[in-house]
Design a protein around this motif. Structure first.
Motif, PDB file in Angstrom:
ATOM      1  N   UNK A 175       0.823  -1.206   0.000  1.00  0.00           N
ATOM      2  CA  UNK A 175       0.000   0.000   0.000  1.00  0.00           C
ATOM      3  C   UNK A 175       0.858   1.257   0.000  1.00  0.00           C
ATOM      4  N   UNK A 176       1.880   1.279   0.836  1.00  0.00           N
ATOM      5  CA  UNK A 176       2.749   2.458   0.873  1.00  0.00           C
ATOM      6  C   UNK A 176       3.469   2.661  -0.450  1.00  0.00           C
ATOM      7  N   UNK A 177       3.869   1.565  -1.103  1.00  0.00           N
ATOM      8  CA  UNK A 177       4.567   1.690  -2.381  1.00  0.00           C
ATOM      9  C   UNK A 177       3.655   2.254  -3.471  1.00  0.00           C
ATOM     10  N   UNK A 178       2.359   2.013  -3.357  1.00  0.00           N
ATOM     11  CA  UNK A 178       1.420   2.621  -4.295  1.00  0.00           C
ATOM     12  C   UNK A 178       1.181   4.090  -3.965  1.00  0.00           C
ATOM     13  N   UNK A 179       1.566   4.507  -2.756  1.00  0.00           N
ATOM     14  CA  UNK A 179       1.352   5.881  -2.291  1.00  0.00           C
ATOM     15  C   UNK A 179       2.646   6.446  -1.710  1.00  0.00           C
ATOM     16  N   UNK A 180       3.709   6.513  -2.503  1.00  0.00           N
ATOM     17  CA  UNK A 180       5.018   6.870  -1.932  1.00  0.00           C
ATOM     18  C   UNK A 180       5.131   8.290  -1.426  1.00  0.00           C
ATOM     19  N   UNK A 181       4.354   9.219  -1.972  1.00  0.00           N
ATOM     20  CA  UNK A 181       4.479  10.618  -1.550  1.00  0.00           C
ATOM     21  C   UNK A 181       3.357  11.057  -0.622  1.00  0.00           C
ATOM     22  N   UNK A 207      -6.897  15.574   3.390  1.00  0.00           N
ATOM     23  CA  UNK A 207      -5.625  15.067   2.895  1.00  0.00           C
ATOM     24  C   UNK A 207      -5.835  14.425   1.541  1.00  0.00           C
ATOM     25  N   UNK A 208      -4.750  14.183   0.854  1.00  0.00           N
ATOM     26  CA  UNK A 208      -4.809  13.605  -0.476  1.00  0.00           C
ATOM     27  C   UNK A 208      -5.297  12.166  -0.399  1.00  0.00           C
ATOM     28  N   UNK A 209      -6.292  11.798  -1.190  1.00  0.00           N
ATOM     29  CA  UNK A 209      -6.793  10.416  -1.136  1.00  0.00           C
ATOM     30  C   UNK A 209      -5.750   9.452  -1.666  1.00  0.00           C
ATOM     31  N   UNK A 210      -5.827   8.194  -1.262  1.00  0.00           N
ATOM     32  CA  UNK A 210      -4.836   7.215  -1.717  1.00  0.00           C
ATOM     33  C   UNK A 210      -5.033   6.851  -3.187  1.00  0.00           C
ATOM     34  N   UNK A 211      -4.017   6.235  -3.755  1.00  0.00           N
ATOM     35  CA  UNK A 211      -4.042   5.791  -5.137  1.00  0.00           C
ATOM     36  C   UNK A 211      -5.300   4.966  -5.404  1.00  0.00           C
ATOM     37  N   UNK A 212      -6.037   5.345  -6.429  1.00  0.00           N
ATOM     38  CA  UNK A 212      -7.262   4.662  -6.847  1.00  0.00           C
ATOM     39  C   UNK A 212      -8.329   4.633  -5.750  1.00  0.00           C
ATOM     40  N   UNK A 213      -8.115   5.407  -4.710  1.00  0.00           N
ATOM     41  CA  UNK A 213      -8.994   5.395  -3.543  1.00  0.00           C
ATOM     42  C   UNK A 213      -9.059   4.018  -2.887  1.00  0.00           C
ATOM     43  N   UNK A 214      -8.003   3.208  -3.127  1.00  0.00           N
ATOM     44  CA  UNK A 214      -7.933   1.899  -2.479  1.00  0.00           C
ATOM     45  C   UNK A 214      -7.530   2.071  -1.032  1.00  0.00           C
ATOM     46  N   UNK A 215      -8.183   1.308  -0.172  1.00  0.00           N
ATOM     47  CA  UNK A 215      -7.959   1.437   1.256  1.00  0.00           C
ATOM     48  C   UNK A 215      -6.897   0.440   1.748  1.00  0.00           C
ATOM     49  N   UNK A 219      -8.213  -3.248   0.831  1.00  0.00           N
ATOM     50  CA  UNK A 219      -7.950  -3.425  -0.599  1.00  0.00           C
ATOM     51  C   UNK A 219      -6.515  -3.851  -0.892  1.00  0.00           C
ATOM     52  N   UNK A 220      -5.557  -3.277  -0.169  1.00  0.00           N
ATOM     53  CA  UNK A 220      -4.140  -3.513  -0.462  1.00  0.00           C
ATOM     54  C   UNK A 220      -3.415  -3.849   0.837  1.00  0.00           C
ATOM     55  N   UNK A 221      -2.488  -4.796   0.765  1.00  0.00           N
ATOM     56  CA  UNK A 221      -1.752  -5.239   1.953  1.00  0.00           C
ATOM     57  C   UNK A 221      -1.022  -4.081   2.623  1.00  0.00           C
ATOM     58  N   UNK A 222      -1.183  -3.993   3.948  1.00  0.00           N
ATOM     59  CA  UNK A 222      -0.540  -2.907   4.694  1.00  0.00           C
ATOM     60  C   UNK A 222      -0.167  -3.325   6.107  1.00  0.00           C
ATOM     61  N   UNK A 225       3.966  -6.536   9.043  1.00  0.00           N
ATOM     62  CA  UNK A 225       4.904  -7.563   8.627  1.00  0.00           C
ATOM     63  C   UNK A 225       4.967  -7.756   7.121  1.00  0.00           C
ATOM     64  N   UNK A 226       4.259  -6.915   6.376  1.00  0.00           N
ATOM     65  CA  UNK A 226       4.162  -7.088   4.924  1.00  0.00           C
ATOM     66  C   UNK A 226       5.153  -6.191   4.193  1.00  0.00           C
ATOM     67  N   UNK A 227       6.441  -6.280   4.504  1.00  0.00           N
ATOM     68  CA  UNK A 227       7.439  -5.476   3.809  1.00  0.00           C
ATOM     69  C   UNK A 227       7.562  -5.921   2.357  1.00  0.00           C
ATOM     70  N   UNK A 228       7.488  -4.970   1.442  1.00  0.00           N
ATOM     71  CA  UNK A 228       7.589  -5.282   0.018  1.00  0.00           C
ATOM     72  C   UNK A 228       8.643  -4.412  -0.666  1.00  0.00           C
ATOM     73  N   UNK A 229       9.409  -3.673   0.114  1.00  0.00           N
ATOM     74  CA  UNK A 229      10.425  -2.777  -0.430  1.00  0.00           C
ATOM     75  C   UNK A 229      10.588  -1.591   0.486  1.00  0.00           C
ATOM     76  N   UNK A 230      10.789  -0.413  -0.090  1.00  0.00           N
ATOM     77  CA  UNK A 230      10.990   0.762   0.735  1.00  0.00           C
ATOM     78  C   UNK A 230      10.795   2.049  -0.048  1.00  0.00           C
ATOM     79  N   UNK A 231      10.736   3.151   0.690  1.00  0.00           N
ATOM     80  CA  UNK A 231      10.655   4.487   0.107  1.00  0.00           C
ATOM     81  C   UNK A 231      12.002   5.172   0.319  1.00  0.00           C
TER      82      UNK A 231
END
Length: 303
Positions: A175-181, A207-215, A219-222, A225-231
């Motif tokens: 989820x964070x990777x889809x919303x990096x900023x 505040x700015x809504x998330x990408x695609x308004x996915x929660x 909707x998206x793993x958050x 323990x779900x590390x998928x990379x980094x910012x």
């Protein structure tokens, strides 16, 4: 820098055997006890944040456990946190990310990567720059960069330090990777605002809504323990600004995430990208990642 410091002021331990406690190894230029960071953290909420504190030297009153890393300089120093009554409540651990002796005196500057566990599963990460007079246990905090809990913007790691900026990496969920900023603390979004009818309001402000308004979570793993990379972030000392430079994608970890109704489609999309096919961890600048996300929107819009 004052605005940044004041504004921001308010994974687990390595699973390897510690070094022999009878043969301690002190960090370069900064033999301070890990529990010193409890004093520094407490000072941030006091009347005089960023005031000097007097730290215990090592080994000190409370034992310090040293965990080895990849080489002699890559060590983690940890000690149990204690309540006022003497009960254990998690731990404080740090690694030295950089050390510079003063050119004009005996002072020294040391950059630390710190993890603070509260005993309830939360592992808060931060980066500190401390000034320490030579041979003196007094340390003065110069910079504090707070992070989150594990994969939720935690596990801060220094990448580069220059005269004008600090570049560092914070762990990220899909989820964070889809919303990096989008710098909201999204892990609290569903807890605090479940059922709220006004989209995009977090913490009581617009505040700015998330990408695609996915929660997150739904909707998206958050999960933490779900590390998928980094910012990849940059703090500029001179302009007192924090910028996002890009993202780090770990395809294998990303594809292992299953939480969320949209995650399966997102994983299929990622699997189809030539950029990640049969490759390891990849760093992308923000423009390249934005272009790629532009193809994710139509791929999963109807799912």
């Amino acid at each position: 820098m004052r605005r940044f410091l004041m504004g921001l002021a308010l994974s687990g331990l390595l699973s390897i055997s510690p070094l022999n406690a009878d043969d301690p190894v002190f960090p370069p230029g900064a033999a301070i006890h890990p529990l010193c960071f409890d004093q520094l953290l407490a000072g941030l909420t006091g009347d005089s944040p960023f005031s000097p504190v007097t730290c215990d030297a090592m080994p000190g009153k409370y034992p310090v456990v040293i965990f080895p890393g990849q080489d002699a300089a890559d060590l983690t120093y940890t000690a149990q946190r204690r309540t006022d009554e003497g009960y254990a409540r998690g731990f404080i651990a740090y690694a030295v990310a950089g050390h510079w002796p003063s050119k004009t005196g005996d002072d020294k500057w040391t950059l630390f990567e710190v993890t603070a566990a509260n005993g309830y599963g939360n592992l808060r990460s931060s980066i500190w720059l401390l000034l320490q007079p030579q041979g003196n246990r007094v340390v003065k905090p110069l910079l504090y960069v707070p992070g989150g809990d594990r994969c939720n913007d935690g596990a801060l790691r220094v990448s580069e330090v220059g005269a004008e900026r600090l570049i560092y990496l914070s762990a990220a969920t899909p989820f964070r990777l889809l919303n990096p900023t989008r710098l909201n603390e999204w892990r609290l979004f569903m807890l605090q605002h479940a059922g709220e009818s006004q989209p995009g309001r977090v913490g009581g402000s617009r505040s700015q809504p998330p990408f695609m308004d996915w929660k997150p979570y739904l909707d998206v793993a958050n999960g933490a323990g779900a590390c998928a990379g980094g910012i990849i972030k940059s703090y500029n000392f001179k302009t007192d600004t924090l910028d996002v430079l890009g993202v780090r994608i770990d395809p294998s970890a990303f594809l292992s995430a299953q939480q969320g109704a949209k995650q399966a489609c997102i994983n299929d999309w990622l699997r189809a990208q030539d950029r990640f096919r049969n490759k390891g961890v990849q760093d992308l600048d923000l423009d390249e990642w934005d272009r790629m996300l532009g193809t994710l929107e139509p791929a999963c819009a109807q799912h």
